[in-house]
Design a protein around this motif. Structure first.
Motif, mmCIF file in Angstrom:
data_model
loop_
_atom_site.group_PDB
_atom_site.id
_atom_site.type_symbol
_atom_site.label_atom_id
_atom_site.label_comp_id
_atom_site.label_asym_id
_atom_site.label_seq_id
_atom_site.Cartn_x
_atom_site.Cartn_y
_atom_site.Cartn_z
ATOM 1 N N LYS A 1 0.921 -0.965 -0.121
ATOM 2 C CA LYS A 1 0.072 0.049 -0.025
ATOM 3 C C LYS A 1 0.766 1.351 0.062
ATOM 4 O O LYS A 1 1.815 1.326 0.747
ATOM 5 C CB LYS A 1 -0.794 -0.172 1.142
ATOM 6 C CG LYS A 1 -2.042 -0.861 1.159
ATOM 7 C CD LYS A 1 -2.900 -0.798 2.532
ATOM 8 C CE LYS A 1 -3.741 -1.772 2.512
ATOM 9 N NZ LYS A 1 -4.678 -1.759 3.553
ATOM 10 N N ASP A 2 0.434 2.331 -0.561
ATOM 11 C CA ASP A 2 1.132 3.536 -0.577
ATOM 12 C C ASP A 2 0.317 4.200 0.354
ATOM 13 O O ASP A 2 -0.623 4.142 1.089
ATOM 14 C CB ASP A 2 1.415 3.978 -1.924
ATOM 15 C CG ASP A 2 0.094 4.551 -2.641
ATOM 16 O OD1 ASP A 2 -1.082 4.401 -2.199
ATOM 17 O OD2 ASP A 2 0.309 4.962 -3.931
ATOM 18 N N LEU A 3 0.651 5.733 0.329
ATOM 19 C CA LEU A 3 0.095 6.701 1.422
ATOM 20 C C LEU A 3 -0.328 7.949 0.549
ATOM 21 O O LEU A 3 0.476 8.229 -0.217
ATOM 22 C CB LEU A 3 1.378 7.015 2.271
ATOM 23 C CG LEU A 3 1.008 7.956 3.534
ATOM 24 C CD1 LEU A 3 0.257 7.084 4.538
ATOM 25 C CD2 LEU A 3 2.200 8.423 4.323
ATOM 26 N N ARG B 1 -1.960 11.642 1.219
ATOM 27 C CA ARG B 1 -2.119 12.671 2.093
ATOM 28 C C ARG B 1 -3.255 13.404 1.637
ATOM 29 O O ARG B 1 -3.069 14.057 0.628
ATOM 30 C CB ARG B 1 -0.892 13.296 2.649
ATOM 31 C CG ARG B 1 0.050 12.448 3.236
ATOM 32 C CD ARG B 1 1.172 13.449 3.681
ATOM 33 N NE ARG B 1 2.374 12.239 3.798
ATOM 34 C CZ ARG B 1 2.981 12.287 5.248
ATOM 35 N NH1 ARG B 1 2.809 13.151 6.031
ATOM 36 N NH2 ARG B 1 4.046 11.713 5.477
ATOM 37 N N TYR C 1 -6.670 8.919 10.395
ATOM 38 C CA TYR C 1 -6.026 8.017 9.707
ATOM 39 C C TYR C 1 -6.986 7.127 9.217
ATOM 40 O O TYR C 1 -7.768 6.304 10.189
ATOM 41 C CB TYR C 1 -5.034 7.255 10.416
ATOM 42 C CG TYR C 1 -4.076 8.401 10.955
ATOM 43 C CD1 TYR C 1 -2.834 8.864 10.127
ATOM 44 C CD2 TYR C 1 -4.396 9.172 12.156
ATOM 45 C CE1 TYR C 1 -2.180 9.857 10.579
ATOM 46 C CE2 TYR C 1 -3.430 10.327 12.361
ATOM 47 C CZ TYR C 1 -2.487 10.625 11.760
ATOM 48 O OH TYR C 1 -1.752 11.617 12.177
ATOM 49 N N LYS D 1 -3.461 3.662 2.207
ATOM 50 C CA LYS D 1 -3.382 4.143 3.496
ATOM 51 C C LYS D 1 -3.508 5.780 3.369
ATOM 52 O O LYS D 1 -3.288 6.392 2.540
ATOM 53 C CB LYS D 1 -2.170 4.104 4.318
ATOM 54 C CG LYS D 1 -2.079 2.424 4.691
ATOM 55 C CD LYS D 1 -1.932 2.335 6.002
ATOM 56 C CE LYS D 1 -1.816 0.819 6.311
ATOM 57 N NZ LYS D 1 -1.642 0.422 7.851
ATOM 58 N N ILE E 1 -4.044 9.577 5.288
ATOM 59 C CA ILE E 1 -3.513 10.735 6.174
ATOM 60 C C ILE E 1 -4.453 11.703 5.906
ATOM 61 O O ILE E 1 -4.332 12.376 4.880
ATOM 62 C CB ILE E 1 -2.144 11.061 6.539
ATOM 63 C CG1 ILE E 1 -1.515 9.847 6.824
ATOM 64 C CG2 ILE E 1 -2.279 11.953 7.721
ATOM 65 C CD1 ILE E 1 0.349 10.191 7.055
#
Lengths: 520, 328
Positions: free
Chosen positions: A18-20, A22, A92, A99, A101
């Motif tokens: 998984k990447d993140l 924002r 989160y 994921k 944020i």
């Protein structure tokens, strides 16, 4: 979620990929932002049972309602008492693909600073518009600030569609009104979604109440959007946070790559000293790397022992940042105390701290989105400023690199962060030198006088500003570079600046010209 | 003089100059996983604090978050050593296994560890049953922490708090400025943009720094798993003697924990989800004896990790009140 057919190991393997993403949310008071976030958390099953019980208890006490989703996110006592959100809060959640944020930022006019804070690290923004109330002055301001902070992907969510009977014409009128507002703000992509956060329509799953809408739900979009960051494609920049000397043999430079990538063997130049070297190794606790890229935190060793300290930047030799002491920048002012022209403030840019003065150029009138002249900036003002620093900044325009183009303004008396700036470009010095700073360079002639004279004459003949120095003087060179001059140095240590190659002087100078012409 | 030149990015290599790496377009798309991105951010924070403050210290609580923080600090300064001390505020009522783990691990890594206890309050018999949890925490945790920070002259203290733990923490900055009494004012927080941190302090002020701000409980466990980070065995399920009161499993390591009439310890297969003082931290029934099993359990959990902490829900918003007073 972990399904019964998936083992823990399989789950962990999937998680690993998984990447993140924002993101930041913005909107006016009562547009339903907290409710939307509560809904995303609730429906993506990121809320724990005990938190739900606490929310239900508080809902009954404060609102006489058994499900006030906004209470999942409104954290502080003061705001629960007022029933509104007063500070940026981070949330989160994760789905099978990503994921997230999420920076939840308040809608009040006086808390613009929090929105800028949330947006500064976000890749994507969700802007809420109340379908009943239409585009508010706050929505314009928020869209403007999001664009200024370099958000590329904008999701405009038309909320409370349930309260206008999911009326397609209202949705279409709002989207066309909003398109006109965001069109000049530089977003790479704008997506519109009609939703009801309170009822859940088009938040996680697509709603059957909007058959006229064939786009994704909010969460589907967040999961699938491909986010491009300007830093990924930009030239290598490595602001040195710390010089690492654990033993006599080891000398490394620690930092977080702010843009681009670097490989072992790459030629680099360390600024402001203009020392040239090559990357010898890229060191991490997990072993040495052949290549590293933004935003990795690594330590770099160089082939030559050169003088580098905290605040310096190691750059790709072929693509140096601009250098200037006078710049134009977008500025957001956070303080109750208005900005004072000419007063020294502390300026933090990458890992470099210097002093600087601010001279307001224009202020944005947020009601009309018109630029007006300004004498100073007041709390939550947004505008353009001339920044003059005591020591030169080596920067890239904010549009190219958030990290190399941003700075914060600190009040040296109260120590508060009073402003945030995004550099647009170096200032013109008087009316004579225009915009050459992007490519101003130091040319090291290794004592070849004829070659130096030929280079100077040739560059000058092509309309470039050139100054020749007999020997290397760092301070003088910085001033000249900042003013946009090509600096030709006759006698300099071997690791300073760019070297010319070519068997004859003519060939060497032709090489320089070819390079400069290639720039267009 | 007025020619505007753009950057060098698009040009051919300078003839004869040092060889250049392959063109960026030839390389595959570079992307970090979420754990790599979080790690890079945390390392940046560690380095920034150590560079800009005189005397930082790491608050080491022995729990899983502290274990991750310690690993990140090792990575941040590798191949050098961790350039600051660790401070453990020992209430005197921590689980025995925590203290054993602390001492063994500190020695193994060669850490410079300070242990601070409020001996005066302990000598007077402070405990949560005598004073109530709120007063007990104030004396053994908050006061003890503030005393230790003052005695050490520390101007920055790393803490393992995460924003996903509790609602008031969701609004905490990464750099959290505290007044000379160690107290926090949520309305006076500094804006924190990009990765630019403002490290200016007035005399007597200090900061708390939270390098794990953006990590979730799941991220912590996955990282521990991927990195093989040692943790206190209390996190793994095994049969343990417990007092069983409704859903609560209470340890009787401390003799002052009162028994109800006729109440006896039962052996229960259980583990700790978060670690604290043994009288105030409940265990959960669990059969998870491995990290993947813990993670699997976590996914199916619908309760937050602090639920088993007595202190957080004394009253609605109680964590915020503690923070205002100087609690971490």
């Amino acid at each position: 979620m972990l399904s019964s057919v998936m083992s823990a190991e399989e789950f962990l393997k999937a998680e690993r990929n998984k990447d993140l993403l924002r993101l930041v949310t913005a909107g006016s008071v009562d547009d339903g932002k907290s409710t939307l976030i509560g809904r995303l958390l609730y429906d993506s099953q990121s809320v724990y049972e005990d938190q739900l019980v606490a929310m239900k208890k508080a809902s009954e006490r404060h609102f006489g309602n058994s499900m006030e989703l906004a209470l999942l996110t409104d954290g502080l006592r003061a705001e629960r008492e007022q029933g509104i959100t007063i500070d940026v809060a981070y949330r989160y959640f994760s789905t099978a693909r990503r994921k997230f944020i999420l920076a939840d930022t308040p809608g009040h006019e006086q808390y613009t600073r929090n929105m800028a804070t949330g947006a500064s690290t976000a890749d994507l923004a969700i802007l809420l518009v109340d379908a009943r109330r239409g585009v508010q002055p706050q929505s314009r301001r928020h869209a403007y600030i999001l664009g200024m902070l370099g958000i590329r992907d904008l999701v405009v969510v038309i909320n409370k569609m349930d309260l206008v009977d999911f009326d397609q014409s209202i949705y279409e009128q709002l989207t066309s009104e909003f398109s006109a507002i965001v069109e000049p703000l530089g977003f790479a992509k704008v997506q519109y979604v009609p939703i009801s956060a309170a009822k859940g329509d088009n938040v996680v799953t697509r709603s059957d109440k909007t058959p006229w809408y064939d786009g994704p739900s909010v969460l589907e979009y967040l999961e699938s959007v491909e986010v491009k960051r300007a830093e990924d494609e930009a030239a290598f920049r490595f602001p040195v946070q710390r010089v690492l000397r654990p033993t006599q043999e080891f000398r490394g430079y620690s930092g977080q790559i702010s843009a681009g990538a670097v490989r072992v063997g790459d030629p680099v130049i360390a600024l402001p000293g203009f020392r040239r070297s090559t990357v010898q190794s890229i060191v991490t606790w997990d072993g040495e790397l052949q290549e590293a890229f933004a935003p990795q935190s690594v330590s770099i060793t160089l082939a030559d022992e050169i003088d580098i300290s905290r605040g310096d930047t190691i750059c790709a030799e072929q693509d140096l940042p601009s250098v200037a002491t006078r710049m134009q920048a977008n500025l957001i002012w956070f303080s109750d105390q208005p900005s004072e022209t000419g007063r020294p403030y502390l300026i933090k840019h990458t890992s470099h701290l210097t002093t600087g003065t601010l001279k307001p150029v224009e202020r944005l009138d947020i009601q009309t989105l018109q630029w007006r002249t300004a004498d100073g900036f007041e709390l939550n003002d947004v505008g353009v400023v001339e920044l003059e620093t005591a020591r030169p900044l080596f920067f890239d325009p904010y549009r190219q690199s958030r990290n190399a183009g941003s700075f914060i303004v600190i009040d040296p008396a109260g120590n508060n962060t009073v402003g945030a700036g995004m550099i647009l470009h170096a200032m013109e010095e008087g009316d004579s030198v225009a915009g050459l700073t992007a490519t101003a360079q130091v040319w090291n002639l290794n004592g070849r006088q004829h070659r130096a004279e030929l280079l100077e004459a040739t560059l000058r003949g092509r309309g470039l500003a050139v100054v020749s120095l007999l020997s290397w003087e760092e301070k003088a060179a910085h001033l000249l570079l900042a003013a946009g001059f090509q600096v030709v140095v006759l006698h300099a240590p071997g690791d300073i600046g760019r070297q010319l190659s070519g068997a004859s002087d003519e060939e060497a100078v032709q090489g320089v010209l070819q390079e400069l012409q290639g720039l267009g | 003089m007025s020619t505007v030149l753009s950057s060098y990015a698009a040009t051919q290599p300078f003839p004869g100059v040092l060889p250049r790496a392959a063109a960026p377009s030839a390389t595959p798309r570079r992307r970090l996983t979420h754990l790599q991105a979080l790690e890079a951010e945390s390392i940046h924070i560690f380095r920034e604090v150590v560079s800009e403050f005189q005397n930082p210290v790491m608050l080491y609580s022995i729990g899983k978050d502290s274990s991750v923080m310690l690993r990140l600090a090792q990575k941040a300064f590798y191949p050098g050593k961790i350039p600051f001390k660790l401070l453990h505020v020992d209430t005197g009522y921590k689980f025995r296994e925590m203290i054993e783990f602390r001492d063994r691990y500190a020695q193994e890594l060669g850490l410079d560890l300070i242990v601070h206890r409020n001996e005066e309050a302990l000598a007077e018999g402070a405990n949560p049953y005598k004073l109530g949890t709120s007063r007990c925490c104030e004396l053994l945790k908050t006061k003890s922490l503030l005393d230790a920070l003052r005695e050490g002259g520390f101007d920055a203290a790393f803490g393992g708090a995460r924003r996903d733990e509790e609602r008031s923490r969701a609004k905490e900055r990464i750099y959290s400025v505290r007044d000379p009494r160690g107290q926090w004012d949520p309305k006076q927080q500094r804006p924190e943009l990009w990765n630019l941190f403002n490290s200016r302090l007035a005399p007597g002020e200090s900061i708390r720094v939270f390098p794990l701000s953006n990590w979730t409980e799941m991220d912590i466990w996955q990282y521990i798993h991927e990195e093989n980070i040692p943790i206190v065995p209390l996190y793994f399920a095994k049969p343990r003697p417990m007092l069983v009161r409704g859903n609560q499993l209470i340890s009787t390591e401390q003799e002052f924990v009162p028994r109800l009439p006729g109440e006896k310890e039962q052996t229960v297969m259980c583990r700790m989800r978060s670690l604290g003082c043994s009288p105030c931290t409940g265990a959960i029934r669990s059969t998870a004896t491995t990290l993947p099993a813990i993670i699997e359990e976590l996914v199916s959990f619908r309760r937050s990790e602090r639920e088993n902490r007595v202190i957080d829900h004394d009253q609605d918003g109680s964590m915020e009140l503690k923070k205002r007073q100087g609690y971490f």
